[in-house]
Structure formats: structure tokens, C-alpha cells
Design a protein around this motif. Structure first.
Motif, mmCIF file in Angstrom:
data_model
loop_
_atom_site.group_PDB
_atom_site.id
_atom_site.type_symbol
_atom_site.label_atom_id
_atom_site.label_comp_id
_atom_site.label_asym_id
_atom_site.label_seq_id
_atom_site.Cartn_x
_atom_site.Cartn_y
_atom_site.Cartn_z
ATOM 1 N N ARG A 114 23.066 -49.111 4.674
ATOM 2 C CA ARG A 114 22.725 -48.990 6.100
ATOM 3 C C ARG A 114 23.310 -47.713 6.678
ATOM 4 N NH1 ARG A 114 18.624 -51.744 5.289
ATOM 5 N NH2 ARG A 114 19.018 -53.918 4.777
ATOM 6 N N GLU A 117 21.022 -44.953 5.883
ATOM 7 C CA GLU A 117 19.874 -44.970 6.800
ATOM 8 C C GLU A 117 20.250 -44.357 8.145
ATOM 9 O OE1 GLU A 117 17.180 -48.819 5.427
ATOM 10 O OE2 GLU A 117 18.743 -49.172 6.902
ATOM 11 N N ASP A 190 14.333 -38.201 1.868
ATOM 12 C CA ASP A 190 13.565 -39.326 2.395
ATOM 13 C C ASP A 190 12.692 -39.931 1.277
ATOM 14 O OD1 ASP A 190 12.064 -41.019 4.012
ATOM 15 O OD2 ASP A 190 11.739 -39.556 5.586
ATOM 16 N N ARG A 229 9.592 -47.489 5.908
ATOM 17 C CA ARG A 229 10.655 -46.987 6.795
ATOM 18 C C ARG A 229 11.065 -45.572 6.404
ATOM 19 N NH1 ARG A 229 14.896 -52.090 6.766
ATOM 20 N NH2 ARG A 229 13.569 -53.535 7.920
ATOM 21 N N PHE A 231 12.791 -41.853 7.116
ATOM 22 C CA PHE A 231 13.876 -41.287 7.928
ATOM 23 C C PHE A 231 13.332 -40.244 8.902
ATOM 24 C CE2 PHE A 231 16.746 -41.898 3.986
ATOM 25 C CZ PHE A 231 16.964 -43.219 4.325
#
Ligand code: HEM
Length: 242
Positions: A114, A117, A190, A229, A231
């Protein structure tokens, strides 16, 4: 008395490192399963270290250093993608036995993942509310949510350089402008994490099929959705405007 020179094991603190794996007397594969997770967490740690350096370099307008660090990040992510295959040596039957001992623990709660991220630019609003973690882990994540991400520093860099139009810069056949070179190195990162997500979900499907995850998600269908998802969505989208 002369202090003895540190040995190889001293330098690497191998006493602590190698005492880490947990074994379960009942399941042979548990030693492997836990050690591979720990190896991934060490790789996440390298990525965080290099991303911190990247963010600092972008803030200091040092694009060469930023791109150098991001090259290492991507090379580690390539290793992570390859490493997922090792988990497919765990048979579905063996994993089914092992998962009874895992309770609600899951990679879903990997705080370092996390942090990667958040530090990159993906800061989901409900993150703190949805994760089971220790107090120290929560404080780390709160710090990551508050500090500037790579995307934030990239935006500031662009502003310092007069907000060049990225679409125009990308029309160049060879990326020569520093902003474009950096943007492509960011995209490599990414893409590296997205490739890891895709490889991980395929392995998960092979091991547990369509059953729910130990972390309480729907499992494979949840993980497939996370492959969307990005970045840096803006960097992916601008390609369509060329
Ligand atoms: C047999 C091995 C594995 C299986 C069956 C498995 C299964 C799963 C499942 C089902 C999820 C969805 C969340 C949930 O639990 O409900 C998940 C998430 C995750 N797993 Fe694994 N996993 C395995 C190995 C690993 C390893 C070695 C790592 C490395 C640390 C890892 C990292 C993660 C991460 C970071 C997520 C969160 C993804 C996200 O929410 O974006 N997993 N895993």
C-alpha cells in the motif's frame, strides 16, 4: 583487545534474517509459503527505498538520478513477476490445508504494498478504514498518505518548467525532453506493478480457483479489477490523443 572484523553474516544480520521463517509442523509447504512472502516484502522494501530517492530527485530537478532509481525499481518488479511462478509449486490441495491456519491474514494487508501505491500516486480514500494492521503500520501509512507522491512531484516539476503540453512532447518520435524521459520511466514502474498484479491473479486462480480470499475479498474477480488501478492514468490516456 582488537574488535573482531565483522563477518559476512554480521554485515547482513543473517542471524535475525534467517531466524524469520515460520514453520508449521503439519504442512511441508508452509515453510516455503512464508519465506516467499518474506522475500517479496524485502523486494517491496527495496522499491520503497528507491521510490523515496526518486521523489527526492524529482523535487531537486535531478532527472538523471530519478530515472536511474526507476530503472532499478522496474528491474526488481521484473524479478517479482518471475518469482510468482515459484508459488505454483504449491498444489491446490496443499494450499487448501494451509489456508485453514491463515485465518483472516492476506497479502491484502501488506502495508508496504500500500505504501508503494501511495508513494507512486494511488491514494485511495478508504484505505485506512479497510485495512487490518498494527499501530506502527497505520502510522507509516498515514505518513505516506500525507506526503507528496511521485505524481505530485512530477506535477510540480512540470509547473516549474512552464507546464509544457505533454501531448505535444509525446509527438516527438524519440523521447528526448527530460519531462518525457521521466514520464516514460514512471510508466515503466506503473507497468511493472500491473504486470505483477496480472501474474499474481493468474497464480491465485490456479491455486484457489474462484473461491473467496482469506482477506475477505471475492478473490480472483476482485484481483482482476485491481489490474485497472494505474498510478499515472494521465500518462496512459494521453497516448490516445497523439
Ligand atoms: C498461494 C499463494 C497466494 C494466494 C493463493 C494469494 C491469494 C490472494 C487473494 C485471494 C487476494 C485477494 C485478497 C483476499 O485475500 O481476499 C490476494 C491479494 C494480495 N496478495 Fe496474494 N496470494 C498469494 C501469494 C502472495 C504473495 C507471495 C504475495 C507477496 C507479498 C502476495 C501479495 C498480495 C497483495 C499485495 C495483495 C493485495 C492486492 C490488492 O488489493 O491490490 N500474495 N492474494
Amino acid at each position: 583487545m582488537a574488535v573482531p572484523e565483522p563477518t559476512y553474516g554480521d554485515f547482513l544480520r543473517l542471524d535475525s534474517l534467517l531466524s524469520l521463517p515460520r514453520e508449521s509442523p503439519d504442512v511441508h509447504d508452509a515453510h516455503f509459503f512464508f519465506t516467499v512472502h518474506q522475500a517479496f516484502e524485502l523486494l517491496f522494501k527495496i522499491i520503497l527505498y528507491e521510490l523515496d530517492a526518486t521523489v527526492a530527485a524529482v523535487a531537486a530537478d535531478d532527472i538523471a538520478v530519478a530515472v536511474h532509481c526507476l530503472r532499478r525499481v522496474r528491474s526488481v518488479e521484473d524479478v517479482m513477476v518471475e518469482q510468482v511462478a515459484t508459488l505454483e509449486t504449491i498444489s491446490p490441495g496443499s494450499y487448501a490445508l494451509m489456508r485453514r491456519t491463515l485465518g483472516g491474514a492476506s497479502g491484502l494487508q501488506s502495508v508496504q504494498f500500500r505504501e508503494i501505491e501511495c508513494l507512486s500516486g494511488l491514494k485511495r480514500k478508504n484505505l485506512l478504514a479497510t485495512l487490518r494492521m498494527s499501530g506502527a503500520e497505520r502510522r507509516r501509512l498515514e505518513r505516506r498518505l500525507a506526503e507528496p507522491s511521485l505524481w505530485d512531484e512530477f506535477q510540480r516539476l512540470r509547473a516549474r518548467r512552464g507546464n509544457p503540453d505533454l501531448v505535444k512532447l509525446y509527438r516527438s518520435k524519440v523521447p528526448v525532453d527530460e519531462v518525457t524521459v521521466l514520464a516514460e520511466a514512471m510508466l515503466d514502474h506503473d507497468e511493472g506493478i500491473t504486470m505483477w498484479r496480472a501474474r499474481h491473479v493468474l497464480m491465485v486462480e490456479r491455486v484457489i480457483g474462484n473461491s473467496a480470499g482469506t482477506g475477505g475479498s471475492s478473490g480472483v474477480s476482485y484481483l482482476r479489477a485491481t489490474c485497472e488501478r494505474h498510478f499515472f492514468p494521465e500518462l496512459w490516456e494521453l497516448r490516445a490523443e497523439l
